[in-house]
Write an enzyme that holds these catalytic residues in place. Structure first.
Site, mmCIF file in Angstrom:
data_model
loop_
_atom_site.group_PDB
_atom_site.id
_atom_site.type_symbol
_atom_site.label_atom_id
_atom_site.label_comp_id
_atom_site.label_asym_id
_atom_site.label_seq_id
_atom_site.Cartn_x
_atom_site.Cartn_y
_atom_site.Cartn_z
ATOM 1 N N CYS A 112 92.790 7.160 -47.123
ATOM 2 C CA CYS A 112 93.802 8.148 -46.724
ATOM 3 C C CYS A 112 95.022 7.505 -46.063
ATOM 4 C CB CYS A 112 93.192 9.185 -45.794
ATOM 5 S SG CYS A 112 91.825 10.051 -46.560
ATOM 6 N N HIS A 253 98.941 12.322 -41.698
ATOM 7 C CA HIS A 253 97.915 12.579 -42.709
ATOM 8 C C HIS A 253 97.185 13.869 -42.352
ATOM 9 C CE1 HIS A 253 94.552 12.426 -45.260
ATOM 10 N NE2 HIS A 253 93.697 11.982 -44.356
ATOM 11 N N ASN A 283 92.665 17.983 -47.471
ATOM 12 C CA ASN A 283 92.895 16.546 -47.289
ATOM 13 C C ASN A 283 93.105 15.922 -48.672
ATOM 14 O OD1 ASN A 283 92.600 13.773 -47.028
ATOM 15 N ND2 ASN A 283 90.930 13.899 -45.559
HETATM 16 N N1 COA Z 1 79.754 25.241 -43.400
HETATM 17 C C1 COA Z 1 78.912 25.696 -42.447
HETATM 18 N N2 COA Z 1 78.224 24.881 -41.632
HETATM 19 C C2 COA Z 1 78.415 23.559 -41.790
HETATM 20 C C3 COA Z 1 79.289 23.031 -42.760
HETATM 21 C C4 COA Z 1 79.949 23.939 -43.588
HETATM 22 N N3 COA Z 1 80.799 23.525 -44.535
HETATM 23 N N4 COA Z 1 79.273 21.689 -42.665
HETATM 24 C C5 COA Z 1 78.436 21.375 -41.668
HETATM 25 N N5 COA Z 1 77.908 22.508 -41.148
HETATM 26 C C6 COA Z 1 76.949 22.628 -40.046
HETATM 27 C C7 COA Z 1 76.146 21.374 -39.848
HETATM 28 O O1 COA Z 1 75.061 21.346 -40.730
HETATM 29 C C8 COA Z 1 75.753 21.503 -38.408
HETATM 30 O O2 COA Z 1 74.650 22.370 -38.322
HETATM 31 P P1 COA Z 1 73.436 22.033 -37.356
HETATM 32 O O3 COA Z 1 74.053 22.027 -35.980
HETATM 33 O O4 COA Z 1 72.501 23.132 -37.625
HETATM 34 O O5 COA Z 1 72.958 20.676 -37.790
HETATM 35 C C9 COA Z 1 76.930 22.202 -37.758
HETATM 36 O O6 COA Z 1 77.658 22.817 -38.821
HETATM 37 C C10 COA Z 1 77.851 21.270 -37.014
HETATM 38 O O7 COA Z 1 78.072 20.138 -37.823
HETATM 39 P P2 COA Z 1 79.017 18.997 -37.398
HETATM 40 O O8 COA Z 1 79.026 17.949 -38.475
HETATM 41 O O9 COA Z 1 78.721 18.564 -36.001
HETATM 42 O O10 COA Z 1 80.391 19.785 -37.403
HETATM 43 P P3 COA Z 1 81.782 19.318 -36.852
HETATM 44 O O11 COA Z 1 82.249 20.220 -35.790
HETATM 45 O O12 COA Z 1 81.792 17.834 -36.577
HETATM 46 O O13 COA Z 1 82.701 19.592 -38.115
HETATM 47 C C11 COA Z 1 83.753 18.323 -39.841
HETATM 48 C C12 COA Z 1 82.451 18.942 -39.317
HETATM 49 C C13 COA Z 1 83.449 17.545 -41.109
HETATM 50 C C14 COA Z 1 84.714 19.459 -40.141
HETATM 51 C C15 COA Z 1 84.337 17.387 -38.742
HETATM 52 O O14 COA Z 1 83.350 16.498 -38.303
HETATM 53 C C16 COA Z 1 85.505 16.616 -39.232
HETATM 54 O O15 COA Z 1 86.528 17.159 -39.557
HETATM 55 N N6 COA Z 1 85.401 15.275 -39.263
HETATM 56 C C17 COA Z 1 86.463 14.451 -39.770
HETATM 57 C C18 COA Z 1 86.433 14.475 -41.257
HETATM 58 C C19 COA Z 1 87.661 13.915 -41.866
HETATM 59 O O16 COA Z 1 88.743 14.270 -41.522
HETATM 60 N N7 COA Z 1 87.459 13.010 -42.830
HETATM 61 C C20 COA Z 1 88.497 12.408 -43.548
HETATM 62 C C21 COA Z 1 89.227 11.448 -42.671
HETATM 63 S S1 COA Z 1 90.487 10.703 -43.579
#
Ligand code: COA
Length: 326
Positions: A112, A253, A283
């Site tokens: 990215c 980004h 993204n």
């Molecule tokens: N819909 C519903 N629930 C979801 C889900 C979805 N699409 N994806 C994950 N969950 C659930 C998980 O299973 C977890 O459940 P649990 O507590 O029962 O295990 C819960 O939601 C929390 O998951 P978590 O991974 O801690 O969520 P988060 O607040 O970290 O959000 C992202 C997840 C991916 C949105 C976040 O971590 C993020 O944005 N990270 C950066 C990703 C990114 O930008 N990547 C590219 C960089 S260039």
């Protein structure tokens, strides 16, 4: 001499996939996706559209806006992780389709952060007079390497391309000023496509394990992203003797609204200075920064000389920031 961004262009494929559409594929909800990411929809390349097609459309628009004949381009660099082929490069395909014979053309991989890396490399050639102009492209069709059964990742990504034309300028107070790039290769495992490369070539095992798709530890990526972006923004601001208050616009980004909100809050830059479009595109990986720049540019957001802070981070982890005076 400095490099001036003399033209911008972008392209998003026609097909739109909304959060409601994704609700039909995996166990998720529009509300969850909007609250955690800010994304409402993303564009998806048509089956016959490859990354070079997206790149070419964005490049043509950027060349048109810079009033540069495609035949006169001297350097083409494309940031991408979803090339049409393992080789040759997307840049070579674009050069051929532009009918250009003059430019040397290559891709680079910084996920990215690809277009920021590409901007920095091209800037070195243009500002030293090695080439008279350069076409910098960020293009990705991330939906092609997205696992549509994995709710942790499939909600995030979209396809698109953005492009910039760089030209030399002697105008005081304009051009690409400082860019700083960083990589932390100890973090390879938190965001990658593990299968289908030389480590684990395409095989039935790769297909069964679905390792030819993006794998991500979202929480780790989130933490690293905020810290790294804040640090590199502070670094480029300090290098130019600027404070966050001097920053007129932010082009970042578009990974996640919460990452950007946290980053801007720590930098003490009002969120209103950051052009946001991730609700529409998700993204788009390397395409994100130049697509965002083009959208803001076409909306008349920039005046000559305006200080713009650019930032990006992606798999590697690879990241960086840049100060550009429009
Ligand atoms: N819909 C519903 N629930 C979801 C889900 C979805 N699409 N994806 C994950 N969950 C659930 C998980 O299973 C977890 O459940 P649990 O507590 O029962 O295990 C819960 O939601 C929390 O998951 P978590 O991974 O801690 O969520 P988060 O607040 O970290 O959000 C992202 C997840 C991916 C949105 C976040 O971590 C993020 O944005 N990270 C950066 C990703 C990114 O930008 N990547 C590219 C960089 S260039």
């Amino acid at each position: 001499m400095r490099s001036l961004i003399a033209g911008t262009g972008s392209y998003a494929p026609a097909k739109i996939l909304t959060n409601a559409d994704i609700e039909k594929l995996v166990d998720t909800s529009d509300q969850w996706i909007v609250e955690r990411t800010g994304i409402r929809q993303r564009h998806v390349a048509a089956p016959e559209e490859a990354t070079s097609d997206l790149a070419l459309a964005a490049a043509r628009r950027a060349l048109e806006s810079a009033k540069l004949d495609p035949a006169d381009v001297e350097m083409i660099v494309v940031g991408t992780v979803t090339p049409d082929y393992q080789f040759p490069s997307v840049a070579a395909v674009v050069q051929g389709k532009l009918g250009n014979k003059k430019a040397f053309a290559f891709d680079l991989t910084a996920a990215c952060a690809g277009s920021l890396y590409a901007l920095s490399i091209a800037d070195r050639f243009v500002s030293t007079g090695a080439v008279k102009n350069a076409l910098v492209i960020g293009a990705d069709a991330l939906t092609r390497i997205t696992d549509w059964t994995d709710r942790n990742t499939c909600i995030l990504f979209g396809d698109g391309a953005g492009a910039m034309v760089l030209r030399p300028t002697d105008e005081p107070g304009r051009g690409v000023l400082t860019t700083r790039l960083h990589t932390d290769g100890s973090l390879v495992s938190i965001l990658l496509m593990p299968g289908g490369g030389s480590r684990d070539p395409l095989s039935q095992k790769v297909l069964d394990e679905r390792s030819h798709f993006v794998k991500m530890n979202g929480r780790e990526v989130f933490k690293v992203a905020v810290r790294a972006l804040v640090e590199s923004c502070r670094e480029v601001l300090a290098a130019e003797g600027l404070t966050p208050a001097d920053v007129k616009h932010v082009i970042a980004h578009q990974a996640n609204k919460r990452i950007l909100d946290a980053t801007l809050e720590r930098l003490e830059i009002p969120a209103s200075r950051c052009w946001m479009n991730l609700e529409k595109y998700g993204n788009t990986s390397a395409a994100s920064v130049p697509m965002t720049l083009d959208e803001a540019n076409r909306a008349g957001w920039f005046q000559p000389g305006d200080p713009i802070l650019m930032m990006a981070i992606g798999g590697g982890m690879a990241w960086g920031a840049s100060i550009v005076r429009w």
